[in-house]
Every structure is written in structure tokens, then in C-alpha cells.
Design an enzyme around this catalytic site. Structure first.
Site, mmCIF file in Angstrom:
data_model
loop_
_atom_site.group_PDB
_atom_site.id
_atom_site.type_symbol
_atom_site.label_atom_id
_atom_site.label_comp_id
_atom_site.label_asym_id
_atom_site.label_seq_id
_atom_site.Cartn_x
_atom_site.Cartn_y
_atom_site.Cartn_z
ATOM 1 N N THR A 123 21.517 35.246 66.287
ATOM 2 C CA THR A 123 21.121 36.575 66.963
ATOM 3 C C THR A 123 22.624 37.333 67.395
ATOM 4 O O THR A 123 23.122 36.664 68.310
ATOM 5 C CB THR A 123 20.245 36.498 67.978
ATOM 6 O OG1 THR A 123 18.993 36.101 67.576
ATOM 7 C CG2 THR A 123 19.664 37.740 68.475
ATOM 8 N N CYS A 260 15.776 32.063 73.656
ATOM 9 C CA CYS A 260 15.997 33.234 73.097
ATOM 10 C C CYS A 260 15.639 34.568 74.249
ATOM 11 O O CYS A 260 16.317 35.362 74.460
ATOM 12 C CB CYS A 260 15.076 33.126 71.814
ATOM 13 S SG CYS A 260 15.158 32.118 70.802
ATOM 14 N N LYS A 263 17.864 35.229 77.285
ATOM 15 C CA LYS A 263 19.359 35.540 76.718
ATOM 16 C C LYS A 263 19.430 36.825 75.846
ATOM 17 O O LYS A 263 19.976 37.502 76.117
ATOM 18 C CB LYS A 263 19.830 34.326 75.728
ATOM 19 C CG LYS A 263 20.649 34.805 74.612
ATOM 20 C CD LYS A 263 21.019 33.546 73.930
ATOM 21 C CE LYS A 263 20.221 33.296 72.514
ATOM 22 N NZ LYS A 263 20.436 34.037 71.462
HETATM 23 C C1 UGA Z 1 10.614 33.894 70.370
HETATM 24 C C2 UGA Z 1 10.441 34.805 69.718
HETATM 25 O O1 UGA Z 1 8.877 34.817 69.682
HETATM 26 C C3 UGA Z 1 10.506 34.569 67.954
HETATM 27 O O2 UGA Z 1 9.974 35.635 67.315
HETATM 28 C C4 UGA Z 1 12.110 34.593 68.105
HETATM 29 O O3 UGA Z 1 12.520 34.355 66.767
HETATM 30 C C5 UGA Z 1 12.724 33.607 68.788
HETATM 31 O O4 UGA Z 1 12.281 33.985 70.134
HETATM 32 C C6 UGA Z 1 14.049 33.835 68.756
HETATM 33 O O5 UGA Z 1 14.714 34.968 68.857
HETATM 34 O O6 UGA Z 1 14.801 32.873 68.302
HETATM 35 P P1 UGA Z 1 10.557 31.362 71.168
HETATM 36 O O7 UGA Z 1 11.334 31.558 72.105
HETATM 37 O O8 UGA Z 1 10.203 29.962 70.172
HETATM 38 O O9 UGA Z 1 10.315 32.615 70.015
HETATM 39 O O10 UGA Z 1 8.892 31.201 71.960
HETATM 40 P P2 UGA Z 1 7.902 32.159 71.984
HETATM 41 O O11 UGA Z 1 6.648 31.409 71.582
HETATM 42 O O12 UGA Z 1 7.902 33.537 71.667
HETATM 43 O O13 UGA Z 1 7.560 32.142 73.861
HETATM 44 C C7 UGA Z 1 8.498 32.493 74.504
HETATM 45 C C8 UGA Z 1 8.303 32.415 75.921
HETATM 46 O O14 UGA Z 1 7.228 33.370 76.351
HETATM 47 C C9 UGA Z 1 7.563 31.219 76.240
HETATM 48 O O15 UGA Z 1 8.171 30.594 77.663
HETATM 49 C C10 UGA Z 1 6.129 31.236 76.534
HETATM 50 O O16 UGA Z 1 5.460 30.389 77.436
HETATM 51 C C11 UGA Z 1 6.375 33.039 76.883
HETATM 52 N N1 UGA Z 1 5.073 33.566 76.670
HETATM 53 C C12 UGA Z 1 4.659 34.045 75.403
HETATM 54 C C13 UGA Z 1 4.187 34.059 77.746
HETATM 55 O O17 UGA Z 1 4.424 33.920 78.922
HETATM 56 N N2 UGA Z 1 3.147 34.721 77.326
HETATM 57 C C14 UGA Z 1 2.689 35.162 76.283
HETATM 58 O O18 UGA Z 1 1.898 36.030 76.069
HETATM 59 C C15 UGA Z 1 3.611 34.721 75.136
#
Ligand code: UGA
Length: 448
Positions: A123, A260, A263
């Protein structure tokens, strides 16, 4: 089946790089992976996956004969023409993305003769492609093409996200470079978005920033729900039925973490600011996310009669989300540090964090071998990460092991009826299930 004669190169075998490499090999292509970390490369050569990602070992084992690993740029450039760049771009002290690793890769590749196609998976801020290309041209390395192919995989679901993505985004300067990368992913059925490099770069930032905004939005709705007596889970369900809103990413909790969202939201805000645009909305998204973790500590103070000094709090889950071993920007780090600063004794359990490890992130926190061991004698417990084994805890047993009765569900995933039936008190984030156990202080809003 393989479209590319020479093996595809992947530079950087972190989460994104390794999953990308293994999935490309799974599609039938030969792949050479490079990383500067010799230990990681050694482990991969021995067939060991250095990260925890469900399904990755099996996929890697199935594609072993098409995967090779090296630390040598000479070998990589000798064998590969198409090179995916998947090195990390951590935040710099100014909040801008630190592109030093990307720059190093471009230097190392352009120092070697030959025609190449760089494919950016990392990214990177909008404008990076333009800059890299200009630098390559001014250094006389005009035989290098550039494509932006941002990654949208989620940790914990990475393999599925790569093989069954919602879309593949390809931004290219030359049509034929974009065509080549599109052909490489021919085995994947999805919508392919063909666009310019800056637009592809922006799609990535805008997607992550929008998802983070959705989370901060629902978290603020949850906070208001607590004041007005509504239940955020039902609110989110009701909102999500509107197809313009959708049901996803409306899970209220203690905020987003990971490598992700924090940042990338910061970097987009910074990118806009550097261009003279004040991205107000993102300031609020970031601030709400910070405050959300602190609110939990406030809630605990309320429940435990004001002071946390000498109280024992058990943290259930430490990773930033379940099904990963990643602790980067995890809410648990802030929570543990705040609780320790308030003078609390903090114990913790996470299936991916061994006792005695990670004192760098959790100084003074006692990491236990199991959830019940962490809960032994605790005055309160906070569910921080919704690992299935933690959601499925037997609350009657938990009640017997704890000294106090307070359970805070930081992810709104527990069955409040089961928790309270065990004689514990339950607090969600923006839920109406709050129950007061005998002898607990009643807050002024409840007394009203
Ligand atoms: C995120 C994006 O979802 C991906 O599409 C992207 O490719 C990635 O970043 C990246 O840029 O590399 P990720 O960081 O692996 O993926 O995790 P997520 O499942 O998106 O969760 C991120 C955070 O949001 C976690 O702490 C999760 O607990 C929180 N979250 C997620 C919530 O608090 N509520 C929600 O409804 C969903």
C-alpha cells in the site's frame, strides 16, 4: 494454467507477499520469493510457514514444486521478469507512509540489467507510481514497466480473499502491462477494474479509510445507544438491511487495530494534508478509534467503584483480531498499558501469545497458559479478541475461577444471557444487556 514462461518474482514474504506468492503458485505459475530475512527464507525452504494464516500451509504444500525462495536479487532478477513488490510501508513519525523499503527494492532491481515489470502490491501513497517511474527514467532504467495492483486481503481470511476476491484492481501505464497481470490472475473469477496507476493507488486507500469510517461510525452510534437505551446490534442489523448500507463492518466494539487501518487512515489524512486538503472526517475517525479503547477503561472504573489500583483485570485475547498471530496496533496493547498505568494487576490469555513472551508490548502483564488461568482471582474480565475458544467459555466455570463478577464484552459477541445466568455481570458496547450484579455501584444514568 501458467501464462508466464519465466517464474513470477515476489519481493517481501510478509502476510501479503507470502499469501500472494502461494496463491499465484496455486494458480499454476512458478514463483520465486525473495526476502532479506535469511531466517524466514530458511524456514520457508524447509516447508515451514512463518506466519499463522488458516489454509496457507496446505496451499503451500500443494504448490511446493512451483515455489522457491531466495535472499539474492541476482538470482531473482536472473530468473524473473515480472516482480511483485510486497514489502511493508509502516507509518513514519510524520504519519506519512515510510517508503524506504519500497525505494530500496526499486534500487536493487533497477541496478540489474534486463527488461522488467514491477507490480506494486504494497500500500503506497497516491503518486508513488508516478514518482518511481520518473526516478527510473532519470536513472536510465527505461526498460522497467510499472503496474499498481493493490491487495484487499484480510488477515485470517487471506487465502480465500486472494482466490475469491470482490475485485482485482490493475492500474497500468501501458495497456500491455495491465493485460499481462490480468492474464496472470486468469484462474480467478471476479470483476477486474482496469484503470490508471494513481486511481488504483487511491482505490486502496479509499477502501480502507471507508471501512475504518464505518467502524468508527457504528462505534459512535453504540456510544449514543448506551445513553438512550437502544441496542447497537439491533440498530446495525436494521441499518444493514438497506442495500445501500450493507450488513458488513458494522460490528461495534473497542475499535479497529491491525497493520492496515490505523496506518492507512493516517497516511491518507497525511497525503491529503500534504496536498493542502484538510480531511476533517478522517480526523474524527482516528479520534473515535482512540477514545473507544479508553471508554472501556472508564466503564471498568465505573463498575469497580472508581479506582483500578490493586484490582485484577484479565484480558481475554490479545491479537488485533481472531485467526491471526498479529499484534500490530492491537487494542489490547493500549488497554493493558492504560490498566497498568491505573495500577491494576493485568493477566491475559491469547492462543497465539506464549506466557513470558512479548514483554516488549505488554510490560508487567502476566500472560497465562489458558483463559481460566488468566481469570483466576480476577475482579473483572474484558473480552478483547473474539477467538472462538473465548466466545465459547463456560461462564459457570469462569464465575468459579473469578473473584469479582464483571465481564466486559469488547466485541459484542458473547451471549449475555449465558454470562448473567452464571452470576456474572455483563456489559457490551452499546448494548442493552447491561446487568448489575449484587453489590455493584449503580451509576447516575442508571439511577435515573
Ligand atoms: C484490512 C481490510 O479489511 C483488507 O481489505 C485490507 O486488504 C487490509 O486491511 C490491508 O490493507 O492489508 P485486516 O487489517 O486484515 O484487513 O483486518 P479486518 O478484518 O479488516 O479488521 C480490521 C480491524 O477492524 C480489526 O481490529 C477488527 O476487529 C475491526 N473491526 C472490523 C471492527 O471493529 N468492526 C467490524 O465491523 C469489522
Amino acid at each position: 494454467m501458467p501464462q508466464t514462461q519465466r517464474p513470477v518474482g515476489v519481493i517481501g514474504v510478509g502476510y501479503v507477499g507470502l499469501v500472494t506468492a502461494v496463491c499465484i503458485a496455486h494458480l499454476g505459475h512458478h514463483v520465486v520469493c525473495l526476502d532479506v530475512d535469511e531466517a524466514k527464507i530458511e524456514a520457508l525452504r524447509a516447508g515451514k510457514v512463518p506466519i499463522y494464516e488458516p489454509g496457507l500451509d496446505a496451499l503451500m504444500a500443494g504448490a511446493r514444486d512451483r515455489l522457491s525462495f531466495t535472499t539474492s536479487y541476482d538470482e531473482l532478477c536472473e530468473r524473473s521478469r515480472v516482480l511483485f513488490i510486497a514489502v511493508d510501508t509502516p507509518p513514519s513519525p510524520s504519519g506519512d507512509a515510510d517508503l524506504s523499503r519500497v525505494e530500496r527494492v526499486v534500487r536493487d532491481v533497477s541496478a540489474r540489467d534486463g527488461e522488467r515489470l514491477l507490480v506494486m502490491k504494497s500500500t503506497v501513497p497516491v503518486g508513488t507510481g508516478d514518482r518511481v517511474l520518473a526516478e527510473l527514467e532519470s536513472a536510465g532504467a527505461a526498460a522497467i514497466g510499472y503496474v499498481s495492483n493493490p491487495e484487499f486481503l484480510r488477515e485470517g481470511a487471506a487465502v480465500d480473499d486472494v482466490l475469491h476476491p470482490d475485485r482485482i484492481v490493475i492500474g497500468a501505464y501501458r495497456e500491455r502491462d495491465g493485460d499481462e497481470i490480468q492474464r496472470l490472475f486468469a484462474g480467478i473469477e471476479t470483476t477486474v477494474v482496469r484503470t490508471t496507476v494513481p486511481t488504483a493507488e487511491m482505490i486502496k486507500y479509499a477502501s480502507n479509510a471507508f471501512l475504518a469510517t464505518k467502524i468508527s461510525f457504528i462505534n459512535e452510534i453504540a456510544n449514543v445507544c448506551e445513553v438512550v437505551g437502544a441496542d447497537v446490534r439491533a440498530v446495525a442489523d436494521g441499518m444493514g438491511l438497506d442495500h445501500r448500507i450493507g450488513p458488513y463492518f458494522l460490528q461495534a466494539g473497542i475499535g479497529y487495530g491491525g497493520s492496515c487501518f490505523p496506518k492507512d487512515v493516517q497516511a491518507l489524512k497525511q497525503l491529503a494534508g500534504n496536498s493542502g486538503y484538510h480531511f476533517q472526517l478522517l480526523n474524527a475517525v482516528i479520534e473515535v478509534n482512540h477514545l473507544q479503547k479508553r471508554r472501556v477503561v472508564g466503564k471498568l472504573q465505573e463498575r469497580l467503584g472508581g479506582r483500578l489500583r490493586g484490582k485484577h483485570v484479565a484480558l481475554l485475547g490479545l491479537t488485533f483480531k481472531p485467526n491471526t498471530d498479529d499484534l500490530r496496533e492491537a487494542a489490547s496493547i493500549v488497554l493493558a498499558s492504560r490498566l497498568r498505568a491505573e495500577g491494576a494487576r493485568v493477566t491475559a490469555y491469547d492462543p497465539m501469545v506464549a506466557p513470558g513472551s512479548r514483554a516488549d508490548l505488554f510490560p508487567g502483564v502476566e500472560i497465562a497458559t489458558g483463559a481460566l488461568e488468566a481469570l483466576d482471582g480476577a475482579d473483572a474480565a474484558i473480552l478483547v479478541t473474539e477467538w472462538p475458544e473465548l466466545v465459547a467459555l463456560d461462564w459457570t466455570v469462569v464465575r468459579e475461577r473469578m473473584k469479582g463478577r464483571h465481564v466486559i464484552d469488547g466485541r459484542n459477541v458473547l451471549d449475555a444471557a449465558l454470562v448473567t445466568a452464571a452470576g456474572l455481570s455483563y456489559d457490551g458496547i452499546g448494548t442493552v444487556d447491561r446487568t448489575v450484579a449484587a453489590g455493584e455501584p449503580v451509576t447516575s444514568s442508571e439511577a435515573r
